[in-house]
Every structure is written in C-alpha cells, then in structure tokens.
Design a protein around this motif. Structure first.
Motif, PDB file in Angstrom:
ATOM      1  N   GLN A 547      52.029  39.205  42.942  1.00  0.00           N
ATOM      2  CA  GLN A 547      50.775  38.459  42.877  1.00  0.00           C
ATOM      3  C   GLN A 547      50.039  38.730  41.567  1.00  0.00           C
ATOM      4  OE1 GLN A 547      49.634  36.084  44.902  1.00  0.00           O
ATOM      5  NE2 GLN A 547      51.516  36.270  46.124  1.00  0.00           N
ATOM      6  N   MET A 548      49.999  39.988  41.155  1.00  0.00           N
ATOM      7  CA  MET A 548      49.326  40.326  39.903  1.00  0.00           C
ATOM      8  C   MET A 548      50.007  39.660  38.719  1.00  0.00           C
ATOM      9  SD  MET A 548      49.678  42.218  36.918  1.00  0.00           S
ATOM     10  CE  MET A 548      50.949  43.419  37.324  1.00  0.00           C
ATOM     11  N   LEU A 549      51.339  39.716  38.688  1.00  0.00           N
ATOM     12  CA  LEU A 549      52.057  39.141  37.557  1.00  0.00           C
ATOM     13  C   LEU A 549      51.938  37.625  37.550  1.00  0.00           C
ATOM     14  CD1 LEU A 549      53.806  39.573  35.096  1.00  0.00           C
ATOM     15  CD2 LEU A 549      55.817  39.627  36.579  1.00  0.00           C
ATOM     16  N   MET A 550      51.989  37.004  38.727  1.00  0.00           N
ATOM     17  CA  MET A 550      51.847  35.554  38.782  1.00  0.00           C
ATOM     18  C   MET A 550      50.492  35.129  38.217  1.00  0.00           C
ATOM     19  SD  MET A 550      52.097  32.968  42.060  1.00  0.00           S
ATOM     20  CE  MET A 550      50.560  33.592  42.771  1.00  0.00           C
ATOM     21  N   SER A 551      49.440  35.857  38.556  1.00  0.00           N
ATOM     22  CA  SER A 551      48.112  35.531  38.042  1.00  0.00           C
ATOM     23  C   SER A 551      48.070  35.687  36.525  1.00  0.00           C
ATOM     24  CB  SER A 551      47.065  36.436  38.692  1.00  0.00           C
ATOM     25  OG  SER A 551      47.025  36.224  40.090  1.00  0.00           O
ATOM     26  N   ALA A 552      48.739  36.730  36.009  1.00  0.00           N
ATOM     27  CA  ALA A 552      48.738  36.959  34.565  1.00  0.00           C
ATOM     28  C   ALA A 552      49.469  35.835  33.837  1.00  0.00           C
ATOM     29  CB  ALA A 552      49.382  38.303  34.254  1.00  0.00           C
ATOM     30  N   LEU A 553      50.584  35.355  34.391  1.00  0.00           N
ATOM     31  CA  LEU A 553      51.324  34.263  33.761  1.00  0.00           C
ATOM     32  C   LEU A 553      50.561  32.952  33.867  1.00  0.00           C
ATOM     33  CD1 LEU A 553      54.981  35.028  34.957  1.00  0.00           C
ATOM     34  CD2 LEU A 553      53.884  35.712  32.814  1.00  0.00           C
ATOM     35  N   ALA A 554      49.973  32.688  35.033  1.00  0.00           N
ATOM     36  CA  ALA A 554      49.246  31.433  35.239  1.00  0.00           C
ATOM     37  C   ALA A 554      48.042  31.329  34.315  1.00  0.00           C
ATOM     38  CB  ALA A 554      48.801  31.325  36.698  1.00  0.00           C
ATOM     39  N   ALA A 555      47.385  32.455  34.027  1.00  0.00           N
ATOM     40  CA  ALA A 555      46.226  32.434  33.141  1.00  0.00           C
ATOM     41  C   ALA A 555      46.602  32.017  31.732  1.00  0.00           C
ATOM     42  CB  ALA A 555      45.568  33.815  33.122  1.00  0.00           C
ATOM     43  N   ARG A 556      47.877  32.202  31.361  1.00  0.00           N
ATOM     44  CA  ARG A 556      48.334  31.831  30.026  1.00  0.00           C
ATOM     45  C   ARG A 556      48.883  30.405  29.971  1.00  0.00           C
ATOM     46  NH1 ARG A 556      49.160  37.238  30.742  1.00  0.00           N
ATOM     47  NH2 ARG A 556      48.593  38.566  28.947  1.00  0.00           N
ATOM     48  N   ALA A 557      48.947  29.724  31.105  1.00  0.00           N
ATOM     49  CA  ALA A 557      49.493  28.365  31.162  1.00  0.00           C
ATOM     50  C   ALA A 557      48.637  27.517  32.083  1.00  0.00           C
ATOM     51  CB  ALA A 557      50.946  28.399  31.638  1.00  0.00           C
ATOM     52  N   PRO A 558      47.414  27.188  31.657  1.00  0.00           N
ATOM     53  CA  PRO A 558      46.519  26.440  32.557  1.00  0.00           C
ATOM     54  C   PRO A 558      47.052  25.062  32.913  1.00  0.00           C
ATOM     55  CG  PRO A 558      45.634  26.571  30.313  1.00  0.00           C
ATOM     56  CD  PRO A 558      46.782  27.513  30.368  1.00  0.00           C
ATOM     57  N   GLY A 559      47.955  24.534  32.159  1.00  0.00           N
ATOM     58  CA  GLY A 559      48.480  23.206  32.462  1.00  0.00           C
ATOM     59  C   GLY A 559      49.532  23.189  33.549  1.00  0.00           C
ATOM     60  N   LEU A 560      50.073  24.343  33.891  1.00  0.00           N
ATOM     61  CA  LEU A 560      51.104  24.412  34.932  1.00  0.00           C
ATOM     62  C   LEU A 560      50.458  24.542  36.311  1.00  0.00           C
ATOM     63  CD1 LEU A 560      53.791  26.749  33.312  1.00  0.00           C
ATOM     64  CD2 LEU A 560      53.961  24.295  33.724  1.00  0.00           C
ATOM     65  N   GLU A 561      51.101  23.944  37.300  1.00  0.00           N
ATOM     66  CA  GLU A 561      50.570  23.965  38.662  1.00  0.00           C
ATOM     67  C   GLU A 561      51.639  24.455  39.635  1.00  0.00           C
ATOM     68  OE1 GLU A 561      49.314  19.997  39.404  1.00  0.00           O
ATOM     69  OE2 GLU A 561      47.588  20.097  38.040  1.00  0.00           O
ATOM     70  N   GLY A 562      51.226  24.613  40.860  1.00  0.00           N
ATOM     71  CA  GLY A 562      52.159  24.960  41.927  1.00  0.00           C
ATOM     72  C   GLY A 562      52.717  26.365  41.830  1.00  0.00           C
ATOM     73  N   TRP A 563      51.927  27.288  41.333  1.00  0.00           N
ATOM     74  CA  TRP A 563      52.404  28.666  41.222  1.00  0.00           C
ATOM     75  C   TRP A 563      52.636  29.244  42.615  1.00  0.00           C
ATOM     76  CZ3 TRP A 563      53.694  31.063  36.735  1.00  0.00           C
ATOM     77  CH2 TRP A 563      53.281  30.465  35.541  1.00  0.00           C
ATOM     78  N   HIS A 564      53.762  29.919  42.795  1.00  0.00           N
ATOM     79  CA  HIS A 564      54.060  30.555  44.080  1.00  0.00           C
ATOM     80  C   HIS A 564      55.105  31.641  43.882  1.00  0.00           C
ATOM     81  CE1 HIS A 564      57.073  27.379  43.549  1.00  0.00           C
ATOM     82  NE2 HIS A 564      57.875  28.097  44.336  1.00  0.00           N
TER      83      HIS A 564
END
Length: 951
Positions: A547-564
């Motif tokens: 969960q922590m790593l997913m949040s860190a990656l998602a913060a660097r790619a605001p255009g990507l969706e559907g993180w899981h």
C-alpha cells in the motif's frame, strides 16, 4: 574536412558545456581519421563518461544527416536528451528516418527478433539448391525428403547447414557475398526505413554500444553501409569491445570498425572526477548443510574413483604411473588424441605421432591444461617436477577438478583405450559413470562439459540469499537511510522441471530476483529497505509494503488510474494500474524515481532490464548475483553504480559479489572461478591503493587460481564489512584530482612464510654488504636480523633491479627506485615506480623466480645464512679462510641466466646485497648440479603472485 555539405538542421547546434580532457582526446582521434580520409572512428569509454555527448558532437562536426543505431529503447531515449545540450529539439532529433539525426534501434532494421533464423533459412535454401543440382532432383523433392531424415543423416545435414551459415556470415563480413542480396534479410517495413535513410542523404552511421555488432546486427550494418554508398562514416561507441568473439565474429567486427582509435580508462574518469569512486568487495559463503549433503552424495563416486585409481601404483594401467611417465617423458601425442582446442571444450590435446619427446616449454605450449595439471599432480605429491616446469602460483595449487579432467582424459584416451585388457575397459566405464554424475560426458573425442547440477546449485544456493541480507545489513549500518542498493539477478523467476535433480534440494525460486526480495523483506535488518522487484512483468514487493509503495508510485503518475494490488504466485504483491500507458517503460521510470527519493532503498531486477541503458545516479551499492562473466556484461553492470549523483557529492560506490564455494567438493570452486573471470579485466583500488586488475583487488588472499581456505572466509568477510563502512579511506585510495600516467605495469605480491610485514620501504633502506672477507663477517653482525634463513625480500629485489640496470634493461630513472608496500594479511607489494610495462614485466618475472626454489636453472648463486655462533667466531673463521656462516643456494632467474655474462651481472649485483658467494653452472654433473638439487629441496620462503596495476 566534412564528408558532405553541412546540413541546415545540424549547422546551428553547439555544445553548451565544456569538454573533459579525455573527451577532447577522443574528438582529436576522430579528427585524425578525417584528415587521413578514414571513414571509421572507434571509441571505447566506460558508462557515465559522456559517450552519447561525444556521439552528438561527432555527428555535428561531420555535418551530414546521420542515423544512430541503439540496442534498446532505453539507450535510444538518451540521444534526444544529449542533443538538447546542443540546442537540438524535435526538428533535429527524431525516432524515424527523415530527421537530421534519426535514432533507431538495431532491431528496427532487422526482419526477425531472432536474426539467426534468417541465416538459417538462407543456408537451407542454398543447401537444397546444391543438393538438387547434384542429384538431379527438384528443390521441392529434396526439401520434402530431407524433412523426413532421422539419425545420422539428419545430424549430418545439420552440420552441413551450420557450415553453410558460417560461410554466409564470412561472405557478408568480407562483402563478398556474391549472388546473396542482403536485402533478403529485411522485411518490408525495415526495407522502407532503409530506403528513407538513403533518400534523406544519410552519410553518418553511429553505432551506439557497438559491441552488439558481434551478433547478427553487424550484418545488418554491413547492409546499411552498402546501401548508403561509399564514403559513409561509421562511428562505433561502446563501454567495452567484445572480448569473447569467435573468429567469424571478430572478422566482422574488425572489418566494420577497425582498431580502437581511443580508449578512455575507467580509473582516469574517476580520478578526474567524472565518475564516482568505487571499491570492489565480496562476501564468501558455503552451501547450506542440506545442499552440502547433496554435494557429498553427488561426488562420492568421483572421490571413490580417484582414490581407487591411486591404489594401483605399479601395474601396467597405473594412473599415477601414467601421469608421472607422461610428465617426465613427454612423448608427442598420437594423432588419435584430440587437441585441447577441439576436444569438445574439454581439457585434452593432440599432436602428430612420432618418437620425439617434447621439451617442457613445447609441451606446455601445445598442452597448457595438461601440463599444468600434471605439474600440480607431481608437486602436490611431493615429487620433483619435470625439468623446465615452472613452479609459480598457478602450479603450486592442489589439483582441482579441471586438472583431474585433463589427466583423466589423457589417461583414458592414450592408456586405457589403447590397452586390450578387460580391466582397461572396466576402468574406462567407471570413469565415464563418475563423470556423468558431475555433468560431463566421456566420448571418443574426450570429455565434454554439460550443464552440471553442482554448478547450478552453487549459482542458486540458498546461502547466497542469506549472504545478500548480510551485505545489505552491512551497507545500511554504514549508510543509514542514504543506502540505494541495486541487486542484479539472472532470472526473475524460474519454473522447476519435474525431473530436476535438484528438486527437494533447491526451491523453485532459488537464485531468482523473487527469492532475493523475499529474503531481504523477511529479515528485520533489511525489511525496512522496501525491497522491490522491477521486471518486464511489473512491480512487486512484500505484501506489507504494497500500500505504501503503491501510493508513492501513484503520486508520481497523476494521469494513471485504477491503482490496485494483486497477489503474485511468488508470494509477493504486484502493484498495477490500468490503461495503455501502464507499460514497462512507465513502471521502470516510476520505480527509479522512487529509488532516487528513498521510497525504495533496495531495487531488485535482472541485468537484462536494469543493465545497459538504465540510468539511476543514486545507486551507491551494487550486488551482483548473476552468473555473467563476460567483459561486456561486467562493465555494463558496474556502470550502473558509477554515475555521479548530484544529490550526493561524496558518493562512494560499493560493488559486491556473493561467491558460494563448496570446499573439498568436485566442481566446488565453480562459482569462485566465475568470480575470477568477472574481475580479470576489471581495475579497482586494492587495499594498498594500487589500482589493480584481478580478484586480489578485493582481497590479497583471493588469487586467480584457487579460493582461500574455508577457515579464512569469516575473517575475509569481516574485513569486507570494515572496508564497506570506511568510505573516507576508500575515497582516499583513489587520490581524486591527482595525476596519472595512464599506463599498465606489473608488480609482485609477496607474503613471507614467517615474520611480520615491514613498513613501506624505498630503495636505499637496506645497506650493501662491504666487500672483503673480514668486512663480510663484521657486516653480518650489523645485518643479522636481515640475513636470516628466509630470503630477505628487499635485498632480493634490489639485486634483480641492479642486475637489470647493469645490463641496460632499465632506464636510469627506474633503476634508482624500488617500492615495497604492505598489504592486508601480511602481504607486500614490490614494484618499480615509473617502470614501463616491459621493464616491470622483466623485473617481476625475475623476482618471482628468485623467491622460489628452482625446479631448474642454468646457474645458482649462494648467500650466507646466520648460524648459532657469534659474530666474533664468524669473523675468526673468515680470517682463517673459512665460510663464516652456512650457505644457501638460489636459482638465477631464467632471463638473467641465459648467457654467462648475464649470470655474472646478476652475481655482481647479488654480492652487493648478500655478500660474497659463488655462482655455479648447473648444466654438468658436479658441484653445480648438487647445489641446484639443494636449492630445489629448500622450503618455499614466500608466496608470490604477479599482479597488473594501472598508474
């Protein structure tokens, strides 16, 4: 001069920075090519030294439209970024033909992902046509019949096809391919790109990472050059030229690029401050108990075989008797015996049959593996080595498996298979069965190596994952949150075959990147490093970190969706996003940014994905768990950690190997042998500051021929941990910002058998022995501590130096110097400061021989050895004309014993440092022969090894 009128898209470009000294030298080499109307420029420079910038500048200077070919998209992406430093934008640099600088991949101009299939198709068509012409059949009939062939007929056809394919490669390499049109290698899309390049007026071809030309891409480049026309300028850029080429590959590579115009040494770039200083480290480990038990069972038959063969000492089929006779008589081999270079990769050898015996030098030249194995066999048994056999470092080791293979192959082919008895056949079968257990096959041509299970166990041993944890815990203790570790593996995951001999011994994930992440994540000392696996399949981590790593990656790619997060079959958690932009290029970039920022502190991946072209300047710790040993792969992997990090001006890179050794087991040194091959051409600071090639720059006890004793592993690992933490000392060893001669020289590393290590010494510390009988006796009292029963290393070195100087083989400047510097574990390094490569080689070879008991020597010299009597008694005996102390004999080094006048020059230098003595010729019966026998029987005073250094 330019090859074409300047292109409008290139004329306005100008480098915004300043060139480094070595870059200016590389550009000057290119200008010399132009001035001489040569259309080839070949530059070798390490990763991070600015090769891409050099490439853009060369294209700019040539002034003609260019195509740049790269091995992958990661390297391809570096060119627009580099060109931007010249003011270039999309109008000047693009990824399709038509741009002034068109950056493509090698693959984009080839028809198939596996280009060897193309040559296979061409070879098949040529074979079919040739057979149809000979048999009078149609090509269709020939092809139909050949498809049904089996057995020897099918194998013979396969051999013929391989020969034809190699012939086509040679034709292409020499541009003598006759009716073969290279356009047949291209698909329609690639054909269109090449036509577009020609129409755009491309006159410059830049081959980035040109060591790939050893593969099929080299033939594609040949086609491009032909299509673009005469005068096209080829520029080859690489971190290292390919060092393991077949004759055909070397012919192609050299015909395309010619010799290297300029080489940038990695140490020079580090000292000049453009690459990070680094040190090479290793962690030695042994297989786990369960793995060792499997090894015990696995090689028991081989140990029993060797023991059984030694029980027969005198019979007609005696193995020891055969080896002793073979080494001492050295008959020329029969024509039925395979040559070493052609015995299926095994350690055989072969010459034409006659009655003449070979000198040892000729025997060793023709049969190097067998000669070394036989000499080791004799020396380890306490037997006198053959006349002329060297006794250097490589010959003093106990016979290893490769030695036994060489001896057994010779024994089987030349003894057992020429003997008519049933006993000979039974021994032949027993040897074959024992070799099969080790992954070898005994054929009529010799011993062929297969994929041995022992070797695979050592590469993938679970002990390596445990050692990885130790390494990164050491690194974290030294660096804290600043650790940025990269762990490289051969495979991401591996499926175990049902019939795998290692089932139940190694888990299916053994040796993989997934196992490395699990080992790090499961240990409290390294789990907080957030170990993350980055591969072509995605990003994976420990479930607790997901969960922590997913949040860190998602913060660097605001255009990507559907993180899981999804569970992974490896037991890790896989992080996913949705949409077409979620590609390997995207998630590698995001993970690299997370590594840079510290959200990830340990990234794990394969060398294929995170090797060539991947750029993360933050990496300060590299752990190499791969089995790759080529110069190309080693250089590329080390290049991941050497780039300067703007966020860490004091960066020091620690490069680690984890080596698994199984002492006492057949093939138990296989992983260590890989470690040696990795470091063979790699320069790094040794513990004394010398920039040295070979494994001893990691530790003096790590020689090129055999690992240290297993009871030394713990102490070596302890020293490695201390070195890893002492960043200040490691940086100081580089002497950053200092000067260098940029030359290679030889030195001698010595460890006396007894006594401590003296401090660093230079010439003049020891005093010459006064001439005269009384003077000699009195001087012995002053120098008694130095004239002990062991050879005084400093005096021996001075004698060799002075002899070579007297003979005019050392320059006056070199003849005035000598350095003896202490190293770890009681070792000393002896060198001549400022010596050329030739001068240093002469000196070290002679001193190496002098410090060892001579197996043979044309001349011997004597020196006095202190006895139990006092100085006064020695003086009185001297006055009476008697030798004041007992004498000990040493062999005159071969190079100084070739002629009497050379031996006399050495004797004069020897007497200066050791006092009065005798020089005797050993070529006839008499005192000289007896003295040589005495010298050969002496105990070895010191362990010696020649080491190459860069200054």
């Amino acid at each position: 001069m330019n090859l074409a009128a300047p292109d409008d898209g290139l004329a306005a470009l100008s480098f915004a920075g300043s060139w480094r000294p070595y870059q200016e030298l590389a550009l000057a080499a290119m200008e010399r090519d132009l001035a001489a109307s040569r259309h080839r420029t070949h530059i070798v420079a390490p990763p991070g030294s600015g090769k891409t910038l050099l490439g853009v500048e060369i294209v700019r200077r040539l002034g003609a439209p260019a195509v740049v070919l790269t091995p992958n998209s990661a390297v391809q992406a570096q060119w627009p970024a580099a060109a931007a430093m010249f003011g270039a934008g999309p109008a000047q640099v693009g990824t399709e033909p038509g741009s002034p600088i068109a950056v493509l991949t090698y693959q984009s101009l080839c028809r198939l992902d596996e280009p060897e299939l193309v040559l296979g198709d061409l070879a098949t068509r040529r074979w079919t046509a040739e057979r149809a012409e000979v048999t009078g059949e149609t090509p269709e009939a020939v092809a139909t019949a050949a498809a049904l062939w089996t057995g020897e007929a099918a194998r013979r056809r396969s051999r013929e096809l391989a020969r034809i394919a190699n012939g086509i490669k040679r034709e292409i390499a020499r541009a003598e391919h006759g009716d073969l049109h290279l356009g047949d290698l291209l698909q329609a899309g690639a054909r269109g790109r090449l036509d577009a390049l020609r129409q755009a007026g491309v006159r410059t071809v830049v081959l980035d990472e040109c060591h790939h030309l050893a593969s099929m891409w080299g033939y594609i480049v040949r086609l491009i050059v032909e299509e673009l026309g005469p005068g096209t300028h080829l520029v080859g850029l690489t971190a290292t030229p390919p060092g393991e080429l077949t004759a055909d590959e070397a012919e192609l590579y050299e015909s395309l690029l010619g010799p290297v115009d300029f080489t940038v040494p990695t140490p020079a770039v580090v000292i000049d401050g453009h690459l990070a200083p680094y040190q090479e480290l290793a962690w030695l480990t042994e297989p786990l108990d369960s793995e060792s038990r499997w090894l015990d069972d696995h090689d028991q038959r081989f140990r029993d075989l060797v023991a059984t063969l030694h029980e027969d000492m005198e019979g007609p089929l005696s193995f020891p008797g055969w080896v002793i006779g073979r080494m001492r008589e050295r008959p020329v081999a029969s024509s039925a015996e395979p040559d070493e270079d052609h015995a299926g990769g095994g350690p055989g050898g072969g010459e034409q049959d006659n009655d003449a015996a070979l000198s040892w030098a000729a025997f060793a030249r023709r049969r190097p593996r067998l000669a070394r194995a036989g000499a080791r066999f004799l020396i380890s048994a306490g037997l006198t080595p053959p006349a002329g056999a060297p006794t250097g470092e490589g010959y003093r080791e106990e016979p290893g498996l490769e030695d036994w293979l060489a001896l057994l192959q010779d024994y089987v082919l030349r003894c057992l298979r020429t003997h008519p008895s049933p006993e000979a056949a039974a021994r032949d079968a027993a040897i074959a069965a024992a070799l099969r257990d080790l992954g070898y096959t005994l054929t009529r041509q010799g011993i062929r190596r297969g994929a041995g299970d022992v070797d695979r166990l050592l590469v993938s041993s679970a002990a390596k994952a445990l050692a990885l944890v130790e390494v990164l815990s050491v690194e974290h203790a030294a660096r804290g949150h600043g650790i940025r570790a990269l762990v490289l593996c051969d495979a991401e995951r591996r499926a175990q075959r049902p019939d795998d001999a290692l089932t139940g011994v190694l888990p299916a994930a053994a040796g993989t990147a997934a196992e490395a992440v699990q080992a790090l994540g499961s240990d409290a000392r390294t789990g907080h490093l957030v170990p993350t696996l980055v591969s072509g399949r995605g990003v994976r981590c420990m479930p607790a970190d997901a969960q922590m790593l997913m949040s860190a990656l998602a913060a660097r790619a605001p255009g990507l969706e559907g993180w899981h997060v999804e569970p992974d079959p490896t037991g890790l958690a896989r992080i996913e996003a949705t949409g077409p932009e979620w590609t390997p290029q995207t998630w590698v970039r995001l993970a690299t940014e997370a590594l840079q920022d510290g959200d990830i502190m340990a990234m794990v991946g394969t060398r294929a994905l995170l090797g060539e072209g991947w750029n993360a300047p933050c990496v300060n710790c590299l752990v190499d768990l791969t089995a790759a040993t080529t110069r190309v792969s080693t250089t590329q992997m080390r290049g991941r950690s050497l780039r300067l990090d703007p966020a860490d001006p004091a960066k020091l890179a620690n490069n680690w190997d984890v080596v698994c050794i199984a002492p006492g087991h057949a093939r138990g040194e296989a992983d260590y042998e890989r470690f040696v091959r990795k470091h063979e051409h790699l320069y790094a600071p040794a513990d004394d500051g010398a920039i040295e090639a070979g494994p001893s720059h990691v530790h003096p006890a790590l020689g090129p021929f055999a690992p240290p004793a297993h009871d030394e592993f713990a102490e070596i690992n302890h020293q490695m941990a201390r070195r890893a933490a002492d960043h200040g000392r490691a940086r100081a060893l580089w002497r950053l910002g200092g000067g260098y001669a940029a030359s290679e020289t030889s030195t001698l590393v010595v460890r006396p058998r007894t006594g401590g290590s003296p401090a660093r010494r230079t010439a003049g510390t020891a005093q010459p022995i006064p001439a005269g009988r009384l003077g000699a006796a009195l001087a012995i009292g002053r120098a008694r501590d130095e004239l002990n029963s062991l050879m005084p290393i400093e005096r021996a070195a001075l004698a060799v130096r002075d002899a070579l100087a007297t003979l005019g083989e050392l320059s006056p400047e070199v003849a005035g110097g000598l350095e003896i510097e202490p190293r770890a574990s009681g070792y000393l390094r002896v060198s001549l400061p400022g010596a050329s490569e030739q001068e240093s080689a002469l000196f070290t070879a002679a001193l190496d021989q002098l410090l060892r008991p001579p197996a043979t020597s044309r001349y011997v010299v004597s020196r006095l050895v202190p006895g139990r009597h006092g100085v006064l008694g020695a003086a009185l005996r001297a006055l009476a004309g008697r030798t004041p102390y007992p004498m000990r004999w040493s062999g005159v080094p071969d190079d100084l014993a070739g002629r009497r006048e050379r031996a006399d020059a050495f004797h004069a230098a020897w007497a200066r440092w050791f006092g009065p003595g005798q020089v005797l010729f050993t070529g006839r019966d008499g005192p000289g022969r007896l003295a040589l026998a005495e010298a050969a029987a002496e105990a070895i005073d010191a362990e010696t090894a020649v080491r190459r250094i860069w200054r």
